[in-house]
Design a protein around this motif. Sequence first.
Motif, PDB file in Angstrom:
ATOM      1  N   ALA A 182       0.838  -1.210   0.000  1.00  0.00           N
ATOM      2  CA  ALA A 182       0.000   0.000   0.000  1.00  0.00           C
ATOM      3  C   ALA A 182       0.869   1.255   0.000  1.00  0.00           C
ATOM      4  O   ALA A 182       0.576   2.221  -0.720  1.00  0.00           O
ATOM      5  CB  ALA A 182      -0.922  -0.023   1.216  1.00  0.00           C
ATOM      6  N   THR A 183       1.943   1.230   0.779  1.00  0.00           N
ATOM      7  CA  THR A 183       2.847   2.390   0.846  1.00  0.00           C
ATOM      8  C   THR A 183       3.482   2.657  -0.523  1.00  0.00           C
ATOM      9  O   THR A 183       3.560   3.803  -0.983  1.00  0.00           O
ATOM     10  CB  THR A 183       3.959   2.120   1.891  1.00  0.00           C
ATOM     11  N   LYS A 186       0.882   4.056  -2.985  1.00  0.00           N
ATOM     12  CA  LYS A 186       0.550   5.464  -2.696  1.00  0.00           C
ATOM     13  C   LYS A 186       1.678   6.377  -3.164  1.00  0.00           C
ATOM     14  O   LYS A 186       1.415   7.456  -3.733  1.00  0.00           O
ATOM     15  CB  LYS A 186       0.308   5.623  -1.184  1.00  0.00           C
ATOM     16  N   THR A 191      -4.035   4.902  -5.678  1.00  0.00           N
ATOM     17  CA  THR A 191      -4.784   4.628  -4.443  1.00  0.00           C
ATOM     18  C   THR A 191      -4.798   3.124  -4.197  1.00  0.00           C
ATOM     19  O   THR A 191      -5.209   2.358  -5.078  1.00  0.00           O
ATOM     20  CB  THR A 191      -6.233   5.151  -4.570  1.00  0.00           C
ATOM     21  N   PRO A 192      -4.341   2.686  -3.024  1.00  0.00           N
ATOM     22  CA  PRO A 192      -4.262   1.236  -2.798  1.00  0.00           C
ATOM     23  C   PRO A 192      -5.620   0.519  -2.754  1.00  0.00           C
ATOM     24  O   PRO A 192      -5.826  -0.466  -3.432  1.00  0.00           O
ATOM     25  CB  PRO A 192      -3.540   1.119  -1.448  1.00  0.00           C
ATOM     26  N   GLU A 242      -4.649   4.569   8.359  1.00  0.00           N
ATOM     27  CA  GLU A 242      -4.579   4.222   6.926  1.00  0.00           C
ATOM     28  C   GLU A 242      -5.388   5.215   6.081  1.00  0.00           C
ATOM     29  O   GLU A 242      -4.984   5.572   4.969  1.00  0.00           O
ATOM     30  CB  GLU A 242      -5.093   2.799   6.713  1.00  0.00           C
ATOM     31  N   LYS A 245      -3.426   8.302   5.637  1.00  0.00           N
ATOM     32  CA  LYS A 245      -2.329   8.135   4.672  1.00  0.00           C
ATOM     33  C   LYS A 245      -2.834   8.192   3.225  1.00  0.00           C
ATOM     34  O   LYS A 245      -2.046   8.132   2.288  1.00  0.00           O
ATOM     35  CB  LYS A 245      -1.633   6.793   4.901  1.00  0.00           C
ATOM     36  N   GLY A 246      -4.151   8.256   3.085  1.00  0.00           N
ATOM     37  CA  GLY A 246      -4.723   8.327   1.737  1.00  0.00           C
ATOM     38  C   GLY A 246      -4.745   7.000   1.009  1.00  0.00           C
ATOM     39  O   GLY A 246      -4.632   6.934  -0.217  1.00  0.00           O
ATOM     40  N   TRP A 247      -4.918   5.933   1.794  1.00  0.00           N
ATOM     41  CA  TRP A 247      -4.881   4.598   1.189  1.00  0.00           C
ATOM     42  C   TRP A 247      -6.221   4.155   0.597  1.00  0.00           C
ATOM     43  O   TRP A 247      -6.296   3.102  -0.020  1.00  0.00           O
ATOM     44  CB  TRP A 247      -4.436   3.562   2.243  1.00  0.00           C
TER      45      TRP A 247
END
Lengths: 425, 272
Positions: A182-183, A186, A191-192, A242, A245-247
């Motif tokens: 996911a990191t 992003k 977008t994850p 999360e 973080k904009g996931w």
Amino acid sequence: MKSRRMVGAGIAALATATLLLAGCSGGGGNEGGDAGATTGTLDFYTDKAAWEPDFDELNATSAEAVDITLNTTGYSDAAQYDAFIKQSFRTQKSPGLFTWHTGDSLKQLVDENLVAETTDLWTKAIDEGWATEDLRDEYTFDGKQYCVPMNIAYWVMYYNKNIFEEQGIEEPTTWEELDAAATKLKAAGITPYYQTSILFTFQWFQQLVAGTDPELYKGLSTGDVKYTDPEIVDIMNIWLDEQEKGWFSDAGSTVDPAVGLKQGDFAMINFGSFFNGSLDGAGMVSGEDYDMFVIPAVNADLGTTPVAVESGPICVAENSKQKDLGMAYSEWWMSPDAQTAWNAARGDVAFNPKATVNDPMLSDLGTTVADGSHTLFTRYFEATPTPILTVALEQFGAFNANPGDPMPFLEAIQAEADKYWADQE
Amino acid sequence: MFLVAVLLYLPLLWTTFLSFTEYNGLGDPDWVGIDNYVEMFTDPAFVGSLMNTLLWVAGTLLIPVGVGLALALLTWNLPGGIWLRLPFLIPYAISGIGVGVIWSFILSANGALDQALAVFGVTDPPRWLVDAPLNTVVMILASSWQGVGVNALLFTIGLQSIPKEPLEAARVDGATGFRLFGSILWPMLRPLTAVVVGLSIVASLKTFDIVLSMTKGGPGRASETLALTMYRETFVNSDYGLGSAIAVFLSVVTLIASILYLRQQLSQKHEM
């Protein structure tokens, strides 16, 4: 003037008579003629209107095997469908076969003696190896079984293969690897995860809680754990972190999630294994454009990886004129032949281990979750009593739309839970 | 009379009876007295729903009725005025759900409006259907898009039915513009205004379809209206007792609002 009044009264009487006659007659073509019959046309009602062609496709096989064909009526609005089924029990038109939900919704029907017992069908199915004991538990109330499984779905993570390949991401096998994926996504401007604010708002909460502590998850469904307990708050804060973080994708988007995954609006979506049908419909190819993996447990110390499972039942109304016909179809439905035909028609995971599944991805998934390293747990939708579920879905949706301090959301759910459990005492 | 009893009075009585019971749609209802009403008024979400409904009442009075009146006045006696009113009338032919679907397409995140705004460099547009009370406001605007035309048509009919003599007399006396409207047109339109406003109040109190199709009352319950709360409790939550209590409350509010409004309008008519 008097004659006009008489004409008016006549029209009213005629209209009333017509209404009453309409109310007394029915729409089905088997009215009263097939009590006790075990072959013929079975009236079947479902809230899965989109699956109607799949049920129709099955008719050729069932006609040959047991001389029963379905006359399917599909509803596309779940609330409207539930109300219709509930009202039908008060009439002479209760359905010979209908789809329903496991969990609290099925218990309500069982408590009122509205659905036919299927213990004999389950005994045969278990003896033949057509169904697992775990699955039977979902259909057991006071030691007896009711309804049979229409389908089974595991809640897994679908992903866009092209995006994963472009970013050099392998299928994660641990929670840390999932976070790393996911990191990385992003950072690359992708977008994850998918999320929404309507209906399917629960899955990430379900995954985080069960993946942290399955007993904690179970406690929520029995009222032994409160939504405001520190353990749940901590889990919600993981979710919030999360979110910040904009996931997650925009919860206000109304883009079809299958289309969203295809066009790369997000890279992954946590969904039931019936999602293959939607992705195929969106023009993605199974195994080429998309794939899936079992979501790793948050808590690496868990001996097995928890996997959410849902099973939708098909039931026979106890007082239906087509009860025997419905029971005959239910018995056939559990057989490998029926399930092989159903999987060919629908493209779904098979609950019957002896059925043949065409899609290798779904076939592998069935094998994977049965390999001993996974534990099945009931999906949040079925595990949670209906009034609590309604509020929880709304609150998770509000959280997705406006992520923030989780306490107000959890307190709203707990307030409903307190009310519900107090009524059960 | 029999039909009226079967189709109107019996459901009304049955709903009122259910509002005093706990009932999940199966088996028999259990009598619980006024518990549902107590629960209804102590639920903060119900209060929010009530406020949203009042916002709908105010909004639909201001916009569709106000703009409809303005449109009728501006196009009245104008050569080709019908061609100016016609485009406003077309949306009235669409169902509420259809209007909701169309405007969802426009207003959803990354929808048509956001994409249009992006052309002008707006990269962070408002979250039209997510943030409250913005979501209720934009839904009122969507509803107004549908309602302006028919109100304009009704007001035009009212304007055309005004006798020419008093109008000509007023013009001879030098009344034009706002003076003509305030002194002659508005008083003479009052009977029709009473009907249009009355219908608008009733329609806005039962707002349901457009909200269901655009936000389902969410996120959470942020844009819920009373009719949607009734639907939620009855059919989603299977709490037929609480749903019936909300239905009774909504019916009583609608009746009282209609009676008070019409009585006030009728008394003004007598005073004229």
